[in-house]
Structure formats: structure tokens, C-alpha cells
Write a protein that holds these residues in place. Structure first.
Motif, PDB file in Angstrom:
ATOM      1  N   UNK A 189      -3.727  -6.012   3.975  1.00  0.00           N
ATOM      2  CA  UNK A 189      -3.300  -6.571   5.263  1.00  0.00           C
ATOM      3  C   UNK A 189      -3.349  -5.540   6.395  1.00  0.00           C
ATOM      4  N   UNK A 190      -3.471  -4.282   6.029  1.00  0.00           N
ATOM      5  CA  UNK A 190      -3.453  -3.211   7.001  1.00  0.00           C
ATOM      6  C   UNK A 190      -4.698  -3.264   7.885  1.00  0.00           C
ATOM      7  N   UNK A 191      -4.529  -3.111   9.208  1.00  0.00           N
ATOM      8  CA  UNK A 191      -5.705  -3.121  10.091  1.00  0.00           C
ATOM      9  C   UNK A 191      -6.619  -1.931   9.807  1.00  0.00           C
ATOM     10  N   UNK A 192      -7.915  -2.135   9.976  1.00  0.00           N
ATOM     11  CA  UNK A 192      -8.897  -1.087   9.690  1.00  0.00           C
ATOM     12  C   UNK A 192      -8.937   0.000  10.727  1.00  0.00           C
TER      13      UNK A 192
END
Length: 71
Positions: free
Chosen positions: A68-71
Motif C-alpha cells: 500500500x506504500x506509495x512508490x
């Protein structure tokens, strides 16, 4: 409800949980379980208890968060 425990731990768990003949909890031995593990089966689901099961769940949670972590 059925609490499945390692065969060598049946009596210990019965002393802890089965305090009367009318108890709705059955404690049974399961040769597939090792020391420190147990499984609680109920009519609404199943819970695996023990260190390895809990660590696996924590690991899955970390991987879910990483996805779920943004890139």
C-alpha cells in the motif's frame, strides 16, 4: 468448541479450561501440533494460536502495508 493441543499437553489444558462436566469446550490431542501450538475450532471459525502462527500473521501484515506504500 474444540481446543486441539499437542498430545503431551492434553491434561494440562483440561485442568485449565474444563472445570465442570457441563463445559462446552472439548480438549483433544493433535499429533500435528508441536509444543506451544493450539487450534481453537468453533461454529463460527477457527483460530490458530502459537508463536509461529502469530509471526506469520505479523509478516503478512507487514507485506500488506508495504504493498500500500506509495512508490
Amino acid at each position: 468448541m474444540v481446543l486441539r493441543v499437542p498430545i503431551g499437553a492434553i491434561e494440562m489444558w483440561r485442568k485449565v479450561f474444563v472445570t465442570s462436566p457441563e463445559s462446552s469446550l472439548q480438549v483433544v490431542g493433535d499429533e500435528r501440533l508441536s509444543a506451544g501450538e493450539c487450534v481453537l475450532d468453533t461454529n463460527v471459525g477457527r483460530v490458530e494460536l502459537g508463536v509461529s502462527a502469530q509471526l506469520e500473521e505479523i509478516e503478512r501484515g507487514f507485506f500488506d502495508l508495504m504493498e500500500q506504500r506509495p512508490a
